[in-house]
Design a protein around this motif. Sequence first.
Motif, PDB file in Angstrom:
ATOM      1  N   THR A   6       0.798  -1.231   0.000  1.00 34.64           N
ATOM      2  CA  THR A   6       0.000   0.000   0.000  1.00 34.64           C
ATOM      3  C   THR A   6       0.833   1.284   0.000  1.00 34.64           C
ATOM      4  O   THR A   6       0.290   2.364   0.237  1.00 34.64           O
ATOM      5  CB  THR A   6      -0.925   0.021   1.237  1.00 34.64           C
ATOM      6  N   GLN A   7       2.134   1.199  -0.255  1.00 33.91           N
ATOM      7  CA  GLN A   7       2.918   2.433  -0.321  1.00 33.91           C
ATOM      8  C   GLN A   7       2.351   3.390  -1.367  1.00 33.91           C
ATOM      9  O   GLN A   7       2.314   4.604  -1.174  1.00 33.91           O
ATOM     10  CB  GLN A   7       4.382   2.110  -0.643  1.00 33.91           C
ATOM     11  N   TYR A   8       1.885   2.833  -2.482  1.00 37.88           N
ATOM     12  CA  TYR A   8       1.372   3.668  -3.571  1.00 37.88           C
ATOM     13  C   TYR A   8       0.079   4.381  -3.178  1.00 37.88           C
ATOM     14  O   TYR A   8      -0.285   5.385  -3.794  1.00 37.88           O
ATOM     15  CB  TYR A   8       1.140   2.813  -4.814  1.00 37.88           C
TER      16      TYR A   8
ATOM     17  N   GLU B 161       0.813  -1.054   5.272  1.00 38.22           N
ATOM     18  CA  GLU B 161       2.011  -0.513   5.899  1.00 38.22           C
ATOM     19  C   GLU B 161       1.957   1.005   5.959  1.00 38.22           C
ATOM     20  O   GLU B 161       1.230   1.658   5.205  1.00 38.22           O
ATOM     21  CB  GLU B 161       3.259  -0.956   5.117  1.00 38.22           C
ATOM     22  N   TRP B 162       2.742   1.551   6.865  1.00 37.40           N
ATOM     23  CA  TRP B 162       2.869   2.986   6.996  1.00 37.40           C
ATOM     24  C   TRP B 162       3.751   3.512   5.871  1.00 37.40           C
ATOM     25  O   TRP B 162       4.543   2.774   5.291  1.00 37.40           O
ATOM     26  CB  TRP B 162       3.470   3.344   8.354  1.00 37.40           C
ATOM     27  N   PRO B 163       3.648   4.787   5.553  1.00 41.12           N
ATOM     28  CA  PRO B 163       4.516   5.328   4.494  1.00 41.12           C
ATOM     29  C   PRO B 163       5.981   5.194   4.867  1.00 41.12           C
ATOM     30  O   PRO B 163       6.366   5.372   6.029  1.00 41.12           O
ATOM     31  CB  PRO B 163       4.085   6.799   4.408  1.00 41.12           C
ATOM     32  N   GLU B 164       6.785   4.842   3.886  1.00 39.76           N
ATOM     33  CA  GLU B 164       8.212   4.659   4.121  1.00 39.76           C
ATOM     34  C   GLU B 164       8.905   6.014   4.057  1.00 39.76           C
ATOM     35  O   GLU B 164       8.990   6.641   3.004  1.00 39.76           O
ATOM     36  CB  GLU B 164       8.806   3.702   3.078  1.00 39.76           C
TER      37      GLU B 164
ATOM     38  N   SER C 173       8.588   5.561  -1.946  1.00 40.67           N
ATOM     39  CA  SER C 173       8.669   6.114  -0.599  1.00 40.67           C
ATOM     40  C   SER C 173       7.858   7.400  -0.557  1.00 40.67           C
ATOM     41  O   SER C 173       7.504   7.980  -1.588  1.00 40.67           O
ATOM     42  CB  SER C 173      10.127   6.397  -0.207  1.00 40.67           C
ATOM     43  N   MET C 174       7.574   7.870   0.647  1.00 42.13           N
ATOM     44  CA  MET C 174       6.806   9.104   0.789  1.00 42.13           C
ATOM     45  C   MET C 174       7.596  10.288   0.238  1.00 42.13           C
ATOM     46  O   MET C 174       7.031  11.206  -0.366  1.00 42.13           O
ATOM     47  CB  MET C 174       6.470   9.338   2.263  1.00 42.13           C
TER      48      MET C 174
END
Length: 701
Positions: free
Chosen positions: A201-203, A346-349, A359-360
Motif C-alpha cells: 500500500t505504499q502507492y 504498511e505505513w509510508p516509508e 517512498s513518501m
Amino acid sequence: MSATADPMELGESTSTLAGSTTTTTTTTTAATTVVNAIAKTVAIISSTVSAGSTTGASPSSTSSGTTPTPSPTPTPTPTSSHSFSSNLEDAEEKLSVKDLSQALQHFGIVDYLVFIAMLAVCAVIGFYFGFIEKNQKKKKLAGKDRAGAAGLEERRGSEALDYLVGGRQMKVFPVALSLVASFVSGISLLGTSTEIYVYGTQYAFILVTLAISGTISWYIFLPVFCNLQLTSTYEYFELRFNKSVRLLGSAFFTGANLVWLPIVIYVPALAFNQVTGINIHVITPIVCLVCIFYTTVGGLKAVVWTDVIQTVIMVGAIFFVIIKGTMDVGGLGVVIQRNFDSGRLEWPELTLDPKVRMSMTAMLAGNLAHNAYNLGCNQIITQRYLSLPGIKEMAQTSFIFIFGLVALMAICMYNGLLLYATYYDCDPLTTKLAVAKDQLVPLLVVQSLSSFPGVPGMFVAGVFSAALSSLSTGMNSLAAVFLEDYIRPLARKPLTEHQTAIIMRLCTVIIGVLSVALVFVVERMGSHVMQLSMTIGSVVQGPLLGLFVMGLLCPSIKSRSAIVGSLCSFFFMGWLCLSAQLAINSGEIQFESKPVSVEGCDYEFEHPLMTPANATSAMSSQSASLTFAQQLYNVSFMLYSSIGATVGVVTAHLAGFIFGRNKPEDVDIDLLSPCIRRFQKTNYSSVKLEETTFKVPNEKS
C-alpha cells in the motif's frame, strides 16, 4: 527496498494465457477427457461462486509438484473462489493450469451484447454530434446570415472552435466526468490494483499528492491558460518565448502521446483476452475503429459525452467487482486481516534514499511534480477546461474532478487489497494462470462473477471505456496540436472552414491507426504497465514541465536559454529512462515484492525455477557495488518528472550567463503565474481573474 528482487517484474506481458503445465500422473479412465474436466470445472464455478469453503494447505495440494513458499496463517473464514477442483467427484482429477485458463475463457452471449452495446452507444453519440447536431447548427447559422454580418462573424472560425473546444459552451458536470475518465485510463484501472497486490500500500499515499497537485495546478498553471483562451497550450510558448520554443514543446507532447496511447489500448486488450481468449491484435483494431469514428466525426462534444457514459460504466463495473469479491472472501475484515498478515498494509516509508522504489519522499518530491504537470499543463486536461464558458465553471469543474479522481483511485487501491485476499494462498502469477500482471483483475472477475450473465461483459466494457476515453481525448488533443502548432503556422494562406474540417479529421484518423499499430511494440516492452507508462512519459514530461516553469515562474529566462535547458533535460531523461528500462528487462534492477503463496492451489502447474527469496538474495549481493551511472538510473521512477524539470530549469539559468536575461519590463505580466505577478516590477497592469464568462464570437458574455 531497491536492493531486493521482484521476479515478476521480468515476466513478459504476452497476450496468451496458455502456460506451461506439468503432466498429471493420476490414472483416469479412457472416458475421462480434458473436455469433461473443463465442463465440470465450469459447472463448479457456476454453482459455488457465491458459497465459500474453508481451505488450508492439504496433502493433496502440496503434492502437485510445487514448492510452497512461506505464507501467513490462513484465517478460518470463507475462502476465495480459486479452489476449483476440490469439489470434483474424483478428487484425484486435477486440471492443468492450461486447461483451467481455457475453462475460464468463456464470454456468454449476454456479455458480448453488453460489450457491443457500449460501443454502439459511443458510435451513436459520435453520429449525433457529427451529423445531426451539426446540421441543426448550420440551419441556425444560415438564418443569421440572412440577417446581416452578425451571422457571418459567428461562422468565422466555428469549425475549429466546435471540434476542438466544443464552442466553449460545455457544461460543468459532463466535463468533470470527462476529465476523470481521461485521467483514469485502463492503465490506472488495472495497474493501480496490481501495484497494491504486488508491492503493498505504499502507492496508496499518492492520494495525498493528487489533492495537493490539483491545488497547485489551479493556482499556478491554469489561470494563465484560462485567461488567454488558448486552443493549444503550446501557443503559450510563442507568446512567452518564440515560435521555436512552441514547436519544441509541441514536438515533446506529440512524442509522449504517440507512446502513451498504444499502452492505453494494450491494457484493456489484456483484460479482454483474459475473459475471452481472443488475441489482442484482433480486438484492438475493432474497438479502436469505433473510437476513431466517434472522435473523428463528433469532435470534443462527442468525446465528452461518450466519456460520461463510459465513466458510469467504469465506476459501476468496479463497484460490482469489489462488492461481490468482498462477500466471497468473507467480508471486509477478512480482506484487511489477510493483507495485514502479509505485510501489504504498511505505513509510508520515510527515507531519503532516492533508490527506494516507492517512498513518501519520492511521492512528495516526484509524483507531486508529475501530477501537477498532468493536471495543469497537459493539453489533454487543459483543453477540457477551455471548453467551459467561464472561470466560475472551471473552478467548479476542477473541484469535482479532483474529488472524483481521488475517490476512484481509492476504489482501485481497495481492489488491489481484495486481489490478495482472494489469492492469498494461490498466486496466479506464480502458477501462470495469469501470465501478465494486469490480467489479475480480469481473472478475479471471471472467477467470481461468471454466474452473473452480463457482468463480465460490463467489466470488460468498463475497462475498455476507460481506455477509449483516454484514446479519444488523446487523439482530439493531438489533432488540436497538429492544427494549431504545425499546420496553420506553415500554411501560406489562411485555411478555409472546409480545409480545417478535413485536416482535423484526417489527423485524428492517422493518430488512431498509428496507435493501434504501435501496440505490437508495447507488447514486447515487458514491465508493469503503470511503471512503464510513467517511465516513458517522463522522458518528455520532465522537459515540458521545466519549460512551463521557466515561462510562468522564471521571467528572467530568455527563449534561447529555455531551448538549451529543455533539450539538455530531454537527452538526459532519455538516457536515464532508457537505461533504467533496459536494466529492468535484463534483471539488473529488481524490486522487492510482497510475499505470495501457492500452498492452496488445487490445479497442476509448473513451479518457478527461482523463488522470490532466492531472487532477493541474489540481488542483495549486487547492490553494494553500483557505479555512479547505475546509481543515477536506479533512482525511483516516481522522481523522473521532477528530475527532468530540475535539470531543464537549472541548465536554462546557467545558459543565461551566455545568452543574457530578460529585464522585468520585457515580459508581459499576463504570461506569468499569479503567484509571481506580485513580485514582478513591470510597466504592465496586473490582470486578475474575475468570475466573468469568456466571449464567444457573436455571443453575449
